[in-house]
Scaffold this motif. Structure first.
Motif, PDB file in Angstrom:
ATOM      1  N   ARG A  99       4.238   9.722  -6.261  1.00  0.00           N
ATOM      2  CA  ARG A  99       3.783  10.983  -5.708  1.00  0.00           C
ATOM      3  C   ARG A  99       2.444  10.787  -5.012  1.00  0.00           C
ATOM      4  N   ARG A 100       2.267  11.470  -3.904  1.00  0.00           N
ATOM      5  CA  ARG A 100       1.010  11.365  -3.158  1.00  0.00           C
ATOM      6  C   ARG A 100       0.134  12.564  -3.482  1.00  0.00           C
ATOM      7  N   ASN A 101      -1.131  12.303  -3.667  1.00  0.00           N
ATOM      8  CA  ASN A 101      -2.079  13.362  -3.966  1.00  0.00           C
ATOM      9  C   ASN A 101      -3.216  13.295  -2.957  1.00  0.00           C
ATOM     10  N   PRO A 102      -3.394  14.323  -2.140  1.00  0.00           N
ATOM     11  CA  PRO A 102      -4.450  14.281  -1.128  1.00  0.00           C
ATOM     12  C   PRO A 102      -5.850  14.181  -1.732  1.00  0.00           C
ATOM     13  N   GLN A 103      -5.997  14.527  -3.010  1.00  0.00           N
ATOM     14  CA  GLN A 103      -7.301  14.422  -3.659  1.00  0.00           C
ATOM     15  C   GLN A 103      -7.632  12.985  -4.059  1.00  0.00           C
ATOM     16  N   TRP A 104      -6.623  12.111  -4.128  1.00  0.00           N
ATOM     17  CA  TRP A 104      -6.838  10.707  -4.475  1.00  0.00           C
ATOM     18  C   TRP A 104      -6.240   9.824  -3.396  1.00  0.00           C
ATOM     19  N   PRO A 105      -6.818   9.827  -2.205  1.00  0.00           N
ATOM     20  CA  PRO A 105      -6.217   9.070  -1.102  1.00  0.00           C
ATOM     21  C   PRO A 105      -6.199   7.559  -1.337  1.00  0.00           C
ATOM     22  N   SER A 106      -6.994   7.055  -2.257  1.00  0.00           N
ATOM     23  CA  SER A 106      -7.000   5.610  -2.497  1.00  0.00           C
ATOM     24  C   SER A 106      -5.677   5.130  -3.096  1.00  0.00           C
ATOM     25  N   HIS A 107      -4.929   6.017  -3.716  1.00  0.00           N
ATOM     26  CA  HIS A 107      -3.641   5.632  -4.307  1.00  0.00           C
ATOM     27  C   HIS A 107      -2.536   5.558  -3.254  1.00  0.00           C
ATOM     28  N   ASP A 108      -2.701   6.256  -2.154  1.00  0.00           N
ATOM     29  CA  ASP A 108      -1.652   6.334  -1.150  1.00  0.00           C
ATOM     30  C   ASP A 108      -1.230   4.985  -0.578  1.00  0.00           C
ATOM     31  N   PRO A 109      -2.144   4.074  -0.205  1.00  0.00           N
ATOM     32  CA  PRO A 109      -1.689   2.786   0.344  1.00  0.00           C
ATOM     33  C   PRO A 109      -0.849   1.993  -0.659  1.00  0.00           C
ATOM     34  N   HIS A 110      -1.234   2.038  -1.925  1.00  0.00           N
ATOM     35  CA  HIS A 110      -0.473   1.326  -2.956  1.00  0.00           C
ATOM     36  C   HIS A 110       0.920   1.935  -3.110  1.00  0.00           C
ATOM     37  N   HIS A 111       0.980   3.258  -3.191  1.00  0.00           N
ATOM     38  CA  HIS A 111       2.275   3.926  -3.330  1.00  0.00           C
ATOM     39  C   HIS A 111       3.136   3.696  -2.092  1.00  0.00           C
ATOM     40  N   GLU A 112       2.524   3.795  -0.919  1.00  0.00           N
ATOM     41  CA  GLU A 112       3.277   3.600   0.324  1.00  0.00           C
ATOM     42  C   GLU A 112       3.835   2.188   0.410  1.00  0.00           C
ATOM     43  N   ALA A 113       3.053   1.200  -0.003  1.00  0.00           N
ATOM     44  CA  ALA A 113       3.532  -0.192   0.007  1.00  0.00           C
ATOM     45  C   ALA A 113       4.719  -0.356  -0.938  1.00  0.00           C
ATOM     46  N   ASN A 114       4.656   0.265  -2.106  1.00  0.00           N
ATOM     47  CA  ASN A 114       5.770   0.173  -3.056  1.00  0.00           C
ATOM     48  C   ASN A 114       7.006   0.908  -2.554  1.00  0.00           C
ATOM     49  N   LEU A 115       6.814   2.024  -1.875  1.00  0.00           N
ATOM     50  CA  LEU A 115       7.958   2.735  -1.296  1.00  0.00           C
ATOM     51  C   LEU A 115       8.612   1.902  -0.194  1.00  0.00           C
ATOM     52  N   ARG A 116       7.816   1.180   0.586  1.00  0.00           N
ATOM     53  CA  ARG A 116       8.388   0.287   1.610  1.00  0.00           C
ATOM     54  C   ARG A 116       9.200  -0.832   0.950  1.00  0.00           C
ATOM     55  N   ARG A 117       8.666  -1.390  -0.134  1.00  0.00           N
ATOM     56  CA  ARG A 117       9.403  -2.435  -0.872  1.00  0.00           C
ATOM     57  C   ARG A 117      10.711  -1.878  -1.422  1.00  0.00           C
ATOM     58  N   LEU A 118      10.664  -0.659  -1.961  1.00  0.00           N
ATOM     59  CA  LEU A 118      11.868  -0.021  -2.494  1.00  0.00           C
ATOM     60  C   LEU A 118      12.884   0.213  -1.380  1.00  0.00           C
ATOM     61  N   ALA A 119      12.429   0.677  -0.215  1.00  0.00           N
ATOM     62  CA  ALA A 119      13.332   0.911   0.922  1.00  0.00           C
ATOM     63  C   ALA A 119      14.005  -0.392   1.358  1.00  0.00           C
ATOM     64  N   ARG A 120      13.244  -1.490   1.382  1.00  0.00           N
ATOM     65  CA  ARG A 120      13.838  -2.789   1.754  1.00  0.00           C
ATOM     66  C   ARG A 120      14.885  -3.225   0.729  1.00  0.00           C
ATOM     67  N   TYR A 121      14.593  -3.009  -0.557  1.00  0.00           N
ATOM     68  CA  TYR A 121      15.544  -3.378  -1.602  1.00  0.00           C
ATOM     69  C   TYR A 121      16.833  -2.566  -1.464  1.00  0.00           C
ATOM     70  N   ILE A 122      16.703  -1.264  -1.263  1.00  0.00           N
ATOM     71  CA  ILE A 122      17.884  -0.404  -1.123  1.00  0.00           C
ATOM     72  C   ILE A 122      18.709  -0.835   0.077  1.00  0.00           C
ATOM     73  N   LYS A 123      18.050  -1.091   1.193  1.00  0.00           N
ATOM     74  CA  LYS A 123      18.759  -1.502   2.407  1.00  0.00           C
ATOM     75  C   LYS A 123      19.492  -2.827   2.195  1.00  0.00           C
ATOM     76  N   ALA A 124      18.854  -3.757   1.522  1.00  0.00           N
ATOM     77  CA  ALA A 124      19.463  -5.067   1.286  1.00  0.00           C
ATOM     78  C   ALA A 124      20.640  -5.007   0.317  1.00  0.00           C
ATOM     79  N   HIS A 125      20.660  -4.017  -0.565  1.00  0.00           N
ATOM     80  CA  HIS A 125      21.693  -3.950  -1.603  1.00  0.00           C
ATOM     81  C   HIS A 125      22.649  -2.768  -1.435  1.00  0.00           C
TER      82      HIS A 125
END
Length: 131
Positions: A99-125
Protein backbone atom coordinates in the motif's frame (compact mmCIF):
# COMPACT_ATOMS: atom_id res chain seq x y z
CA UNK A 1 5.28 -0.16 10.06
CA UNK A 2 2.58 -2.77 9.55
CA UNK A 3 3.47 -4.45 12.86
CA UNK A 4 2.50 -1.26 14.72
CA UNK A 5 -1.16 -2.28 14.32
CA UNK A 6 -0.54 -4.67 17.20
CA UNK A 7 -0.39 -1.65 19.48
CA UNK A 8 -4.06 -0.82 18.88
CA UNK A 9 -5.43 -3.54 21.17
CA UNK A 10 -2.22 -3.51 23.24
CA UNK A 11 -2.88 -0.28 25.14
CA UNK A 12 -6.42 -1.21 26.20
CA UNK A 13 -5.07 -4.63 27.23
CA UNK A 14 -2.63 -2.95 29.63
CA UNK A 15 -5.47 -0.90 31.13
CA UNK A 16 -7.60 -4.01 31.65
CA UNK A 17 -4.74 -5.98 33.17
CA UNK A 18 -3.93 -3.07 35.50
CA UNK A 19 -7.54 -3.09 36.74
CA UNK A 20 -8.24 0.41 35.40
CA UNK A 21 -11.40 -0.56 33.49
CA UNK A 22 -14.71 -2.21 34.41
CA UNK A 23 -14.02 -4.99 31.90
CA UNK A 24 -13.49 -8.54 33.22
CA UNK A 25 -9.89 -9.71 33.66
CA UNK A 26 -10.16 -12.35 30.92
CA UNK A 27 -10.75 -9.60 28.34
CA UNK A 28 -7.21 -8.36 28.97
CA UNK A 29 -5.88 -11.74 27.89
CA UNK A 30 -8.00 -11.63 24.75
CA UNK A 31 -6.69 -8.16 23.93
CA UNK A 32 -3.09 -9.27 24.51
CA UNK A 33 -3.62 -12.21 22.14
CA UNK A 34 -5.16 -9.88 19.56
CA UNK A 35 -2.24 -7.45 19.89
CA UNK A 36 0.30 -10.24 19.44
CA UNK A 37 -1.57 -11.69 16.46
CA UNK A 38 -1.96 -8.34 14.69
CA UNK A 39 1.66 -7.41 15.37
CA UNK A 40 2.99 -10.71 14.01
CA UNK A 41 0.64 -10.81 11.01
CA UNK A 42 1.43 -7.18 10.22
CA UNK A 43 5.15 -7.92 10.34
CA UNK A 44 4.65 -10.79 7.90
CA UNK A 45 2.44 -9.03 5.31
CA UNK A 46 3.86 -9.93 1.91
CA UNK A 47 3.39 -11.71 -1.40
CA UNK A 48 5.30 -14.98 -1.86
CA UNK A 49 5.98 -16.20 -5.40
CA UNK A 50 6.64 -19.88 -5.86
CA UNK A 51 5.67 -22.65 -8.24
CA UNK A 52 3.68 -20.45 -10.61
CA UNK A 53 1.52 -19.15 -7.75
CA UNK A 54 1.35 -15.97 -5.69
CA UNK A 55 0.49 -16.35 -2.02
CA UNK A 56 -0.73 -13.08 -0.54
CA UNK A 57 -0.25 -12.99 3.22
CA UNK A 58 -2.75 -10.57 4.75
CA UNK A 59 -3.85 -9.39 8.18
CA UNK A 60 -6.38 -12.16 8.75
CA UNK A 61 -5.90 -14.77 6.04
CA UNK A 62 -3.68 -15.92 3.21
CA UNK A 63 -4.77 -16.40 -0.39
CA UNK A 64 -2.88 -18.50 -2.95
CA UNK A 65 -3.56 -17.52 -6.56
CA UNK A 66 -2.26 -19.40 -9.62
CA UNK A 67 -0.54 -17.00 -12.03
CA UNK A 68 -2.66 -18.42 -14.85
CA UNK A 69 -5.79 -17.11 -13.10
CA UNK A 70 -4.51 -13.54 -12.66
CA UNK A 71 -6.24 -10.99 -14.86
CA UNK A 72 -4.33 -7.89 -13.76
CA UNK A 73 -2.10 -6.41 -11.11
CA UNK A 74 -3.34 -3.05 -9.84
CA UNK A 75 -0.46 -0.80 -8.79
CA UNK A 76 -2.09 2.39 -7.46
CA UNK A 77 -2.42 3.64 -3.89
CA UNK A 78 -4.15 0.39 -2.89
CA UNK A 79 -2.45 -2.32 -4.96
CA UNK A 80 -4.14 -5.66 -5.54
CA UNK A 81 -4.54 -8.67 -7.76
CA UNK A 82 -7.69 -9.23 -9.81
CA UNK A 83 -8.10 -12.89 -10.63
CA UNK A 84 -10.66 -15.40 -11.86
CA UNK A 85 -11.62 -18.64 -10.13
CA UNK A 86 -12.41 -21.89 -11.95
CA UNK A 87 -16.11 -21.01 -12.18
CA UNK A 88 -15.29 -17.73 -13.96
CA UNK A 89 -16.03 -15.37 -11.06
CA UNK A 90 -13.67 -12.43 -10.62
CA UNK A 91 -12.09 -11.68 -7.26
CA UNK A 92 -9.84 -8.93 -5.96
CA UNK A 93 -7.16 -9.62 -3.37
CA UNK A 94 -5.57 -6.55 -1.78
CA UNK A 95 -1.80 -6.35 -1.45
CA UNK A 96 -1.75 -4.52 1.86
CA UNK A 97 2.02 -4.94 2.20
CA UNK A 98 2.54 -2.67 -0.82
CA UNK A 99 0.00 0.00 0.00
CA UNK A 100 1.20 3.50 -0.79
CA UNK A 101 0.93 6.25 1.78
CA UNK A 102 1.49 9.85 0.66
CA UNK A 103 2.60 10.69 4.21
CA UNK A 104 5.55 8.26 3.93
CA UNK A 105 6.89 8.79 0.42
CA UNK A 106 10.18 7.08 1.28
CA UNK A 107 8.39 3.71 1.23
CA UNK A 108 7.01 4.20 -2.27
CA UNK A 109 10.21 3.38 -4.25
CA UNK A 110 10.66 0.14 -2.31
CA UNK A 111 7.02 -0.87 -2.76
CA UNK A 112 7.06 0.12 -6.43
CA UNK A 113 10.20 -1.95 -7.05
CA UNK A 114 8.58 -4.98 -5.42
CA UNK A 115 5.40 -4.52 -7.44
CA UNK A 116 7.50 -4.45 -10.63
CA UNK A 117 9.20 -7.70 -9.55
CA UNK A 118 5.79 -9.23 -8.84
CA UNK A 119 4.48 -8.13 -12.27
CA UNK A 120 7.50 -9.75 -13.97
CA UNK A 121 6.95 -12.98 -12.03
CA UNK A 122 3.25 -13.09 -12.94
CA UNK A 123 4.00 -12.42 -16.61
CA UNK A 124 6.68 -15.12 -16.71
CA UNK A 125 4.42 -17.72 -15.07
CA UNK A 126 1.04 -16.82 -16.50
CA UNK A 127 1.12 -19.71 -18.97
CA UNK A 128 -1.89 -18.65 -21.01
CA UNK A 129 -1.48 -16.06 -23.75
CA UNK A 130 -4.16 -13.41 -23.99
CA UNK A 131 -4.98 -13.24 -20.26
Amino acid sequence: MNAVAGLLPGFPALAVLAGETPLPDWSGSVLVAAAATLGLRGYRLRADCEGGRVTVRGWFRNRTIPCAAIIRLDRGMLPGITWQDTSGREHHTALRAFRRNPQWPSHDPHHEANLRRLARYIKAHRGRPGR
